[in-house]
Design an enzyme around this catalytic site. Sequence first.
Site, mmCIF file in Angstrom:
data_model
loop_
_atom_site.group_PDB
_atom_site.id
_atom_site.type_symbol
_atom_site.label_atom_id
_atom_site.label_comp_id
_atom_site.label_asym_id
_atom_site.label_seq_id
_atom_site.Cartn_x
_atom_site.Cartn_y
_atom_site.Cartn_z
ATOM 1 N N LYS A 30 25.659 54.846 -17.066
ATOM 2 C CA LYS A 30 25.049 55.071 -18.334
ATOM 3 C C LYS A 30 24.045 54.008 -18.727
ATOM 4 C CE LYS A 30 24.766 56.915 -22.552
ATOM 5 N NZ LYS A 30 24.019 57.938 -22.855
ATOM 6 N N CYS A 122 14.795 56.704 -24.201
ATOM 7 C CA CYS A 122 16.204 57.560 -24.941
ATOM 8 C C CYS A 122 15.382 58.326 -25.845
ATOM 9 C CB CYS A 122 16.973 56.338 -25.083
ATOM 10 S SG CYS A 122 18.307 57.223 -26.172
HETATM 11 C C1 DHB Z 1 20.200 58.815 -23.906
HETATM 12 C C2 DHB Z 1 19.704 59.838 -23.541
HETATM 13 C C3 DHB Z 1 18.628 59.881 -22.645
HETATM 14 O O1 DHB Z 1 17.778 61.043 -22.228
HETATM 15 C C4 DHB Z 1 18.347 58.708 -22.186
HETATM 16 O O2 DHB Z 1 17.427 58.279 -21.243
HETATM 17 C C5 DHB Z 1 18.971 57.694 -22.592
HETATM 18 C C6 DHB Z 1 20.108 57.709 -23.464
HETATM 19 C C7 DHB Z 1 21.223 59.035 -25.106
HETATM 20 O O3 DHB Z 1 21.267 60.147 -26.028
HETATM 21 O O4 DHB Z 1 22.341 58.214 -25.123
#
Ligand code: DHB
Length: 285
Positions: A30, A122
């Site tokens: 993540k 993000c």
């Molecule tokens: C999140 C969503 C994304 O598309 C990304 O690239 C990084 C983080 C998020 O909402 O945590």
Amino acid sequence: MNASGCKCTTQKELEELNSEDCSANIVITKSCTLSSRTGNTVDEFGKNTKWFSEIPHGTINSNGLCNLGIDFYIEYGLTRNKHNKQYYISVAGTSLSEKITILRRIVNNPGCCDLVELNFSCPNIKQEDFLPEWVVIDEGLKKIEDVFPNLKYGVKLPPLFNKYQWRSMANVLNNKRNIMYVSCCNSIPNGYFPSDNGGVIEPRGGFGGIGGLYLKPISLANVKVYNKLLHPKIIIYGCGGVKTPEDVMDFKKCGAAGVQIGSWLMEEGSVADKFNYISDNTLKG
Ligand code: DHB
């Protein structure tokens, strides 16, 4: 490999991807920040929110960078059983200076990961700058290459939509020394899908990143164009709506060297079974 953000936040999720029984050859975390965050997954009263939903042809999410913090992902990388798989750490942070601080920790822990993926896009946290994505990425990568001249990285790219944008982005990426790959693409920002009372997800008024089949033709276009515009040493991974061996073939036809699987992993069912189904039914090469 998995797409960052999908079933790769906790130790248990990473262990499943990293297991010998799962044919994913690269595991990515993540997107992380310096400290752990709950992001948009709990509301101001501490109650869990509905931050992810399936919608008719894909998914919508507003996770808001819920993650366990860089130290956890470094520790996992140092202690995991490798099983011949690579481990990438996706680095977001909420600012360029936070990215640099995170990267310093990675560099100070040699062997903690095989590569970093830099995420400048993000869509679910407060956006404080309104510059075009390639300008933000150019500034970020220049600074990162300045501070860490030996750090190799991949970049998660936002979906772009016309020749001017693609040329501008390709020009920025072709002028970087340490870029190894791009992943096309991140989710489409700020989609909305209604339910009986508001949107199908709760945070940010129901607005969130769109993934799945909605993203696939957009990602295919991005892959196809970058395959022409980017220096051939930059590997291209396709990301958007991959669920079948045909989807993998479609990305390969457009010039992708491999794919990241995202939304599909969020559906019911074992992550390992999904990767194994794809790898058992896709021709190598
Ligand atoms: C999140 C969503 C994304 O598309 C990304 O690239 C990084 C983080 C998020 O909402 O945590």
